[in-house]
Motif scaffolding. Sequence first.
Motif, PDB file in Angstrom:
ATOM      1  N   ASP A 173       0.842  -1.194   0.000  1.00 17.35           N
ATOM      2  CA  ASP A 173       0.000   0.000   0.000  1.00 17.35           C
ATOM      3  C   ASP A 173       0.881   1.249   0.000  1.00 17.35           C
ATOM      4  O   ASP A 173       1.953   1.263   0.601  1.00 17.35           O
ATOM      5  N   GLY A 174       0.410   2.297  -0.662  1.00 22.96           N
ATOM      6  CA  GLY A 174       1.121   3.564  -0.630  1.00 22.96           C
ATOM      7  C   GLY A 174       2.020   3.776  -1.833  1.00 22.96           C
ATOM      8  O   GLY A 174       2.033   3.005  -2.796  1.00 22.96           O
ATOM      9  N   TYR A 175       2.803   4.852  -1.734  1.00 23.08           N
ATOM     10  CA  TYR A 175       3.688   5.272  -2.809  1.00 23.08           C
ATOM     11  C   TYR A 175       5.129   5.107  -2.340  1.00 23.08           C
ATOM     12  O   TYR A 175       5.562   5.792  -1.404  1.00 23.08           O
ATOM     13  N   PRO A 176       5.896   4.204  -2.954  1.00 25.60           N
ATOM     14  CA  PRO A 176       7.242   3.886  -2.465  1.00 25.60           C
ATOM     15  C   PRO A 176       8.167   5.104  -2.410  1.00 25.60           C
ATOM     16  O   PRO A 176       8.115   5.992  -3.265  1.00 25.60           O
ATOM     17  N   THR A 177       9.003   5.114  -1.382  1.00 27.00           N
ATOM     18  CA  THR A 177      10.063   6.118  -1.253  1.00 27.00           C
ATOM     19  C   THR A 177      11.442   5.506  -1.466  1.00 27.00           C
ATOM     20  O   THR A 177      12.415   6.236  -1.646  1.00 27.00           O
ATOM     21  N   GLY A 178      11.529   4.175  -1.436  1.00 30.81           N
ATOM     22  CA  GLY A 178      12.811   3.527  -1.646  1.00 30.81           C
ATOM     23  C   GLY A 178      12.792   2.078  -1.197  1.00 30.81           C
ATOM     24  O   GLY A 178      11.825   1.595  -0.592  1.00 30.81           O
ATOM     25  N   MET A 179      13.879   1.384  -1.503  1.00 30.47           N
ATOM     26  CA  MET A 179      14.018  -0.039  -1.183  1.00 30.47           C
ATOM     27  C   MET A 179      15.449  -0.305  -0.740  1.00 30.47           C
ATOM     28  O   MET A 179      16.387   0.307  -1.255  1.00 30.47           O
ATOM     29  N   PRO A 200       3.703   2.593   6.497  1.00 25.37           N
ATOM     30  CA  PRO A 200       3.914   1.706   5.338  1.00 25.37           C
ATOM     31  C   PRO A 200       5.372   1.274   5.175  1.00 25.37           C
ATOM     32  O   PRO A 200       6.099   1.758   4.311  1.00 25.37           O
ATOM     33  N   LEU A 201       5.782   0.355   6.033  1.00 28.21           N
ATOM     34  CA  LEU A 201       7.124  -0.226   5.969  1.00 28.21           C
ATOM     35  C   LEU A 201       6.951  -1.731   5.797  1.00 28.21           C
ATOM     36  O   LEU A 201       6.435  -2.417   6.686  1.00 28.21           O
ATOM     37  N   PHE A 202       7.385  -2.254   4.646  1.00 32.98           N
ATOM     38  CA  PHE A 202       7.161  -3.659   4.312  1.00 32.98           C
ATOM     39  C   PHE A 202       8.495  -4.399   4.277  1.00 32.98           C
ATOM     40  O   PHE A 202       9.518  -3.866   3.845  1.00 32.98           O
TER      41      PHE A 202
END
Length: 270
Positions: A173-179, A200-202
């Motif tokens: 869910d949400g809009y990624p900021t990074g990986m 939102p931390l997966f």
Amino acid sequence: MRNQTWQWLSLTSLALLLFAAGCQSSSSDQNLPAATSSASPSTVPLATSTESASPAAPSPSASSDEALVTEGTVPSGAKWAIYREHAGKELTFHLEKGNGEQQETIIPVQQDWERNVQREGVFPSIGGSGAQTGDWLLLTSDPGLGQMSKSLYRLDGKKGAWAFVADLSTVLDGYPTGMAFRDSLHGWIAATYHGASSVPLFRTEDGGSHWALQEISIPEGFKYGNAFPPEFDSSDPRNGTLSIQFVSDDQRLTVVYTTSDGGDTWVANQ
């Protein structure tokens, strides 16, 4: 007396004739162009070029039928770049190692939106050749009606080829900021999601096949939190930091968390 007068008149006439000749010569000189010299370095203009200047740290080279999508570097000094064919049929990944050796591999994208992905839709976790973390790419589409497609790819170091890992469109869910990946199995994708009840931390523990929300409590008085990808110590990846921005109606508070167990638990700095 008459002879002296005649001599004086003759000298005067001669002087007038010389004066007139001098004026005519001066007038003619003014109509001549100024002399130029091609021998003096100070008067030769600098050469110019219509080509753009090369950047200080150029991207790994590409063929003439490719356009740059995005690029970056890794701590080892290796440089990487993603190019799209002008025909729009495929994406290629270029890696230039510190010794100048270059590798080029095709990213086997399947969807049209993947082929047309933009710079802001690419979230890399590139370890470079030989890194234990591996090389990963999260591709995201432009959001439409609140929906965003998300595809995860991984570079198989043994085969030297990119492979599709998972469709995460309905998982994250949400809009990624990074990986970020700590090793070849454990990774995190952080995101922003306005008004979400959970940060939102997966996290994955099996190399990206499955992802689950890692719980981070939202402080009292704040509505939601924007997560950013963790960073791990390369010399001891059990240690790392994680930043989360909590948002209320009138305040934004960034809290830095630390871990000493490889991201299993996160403790807020006081």
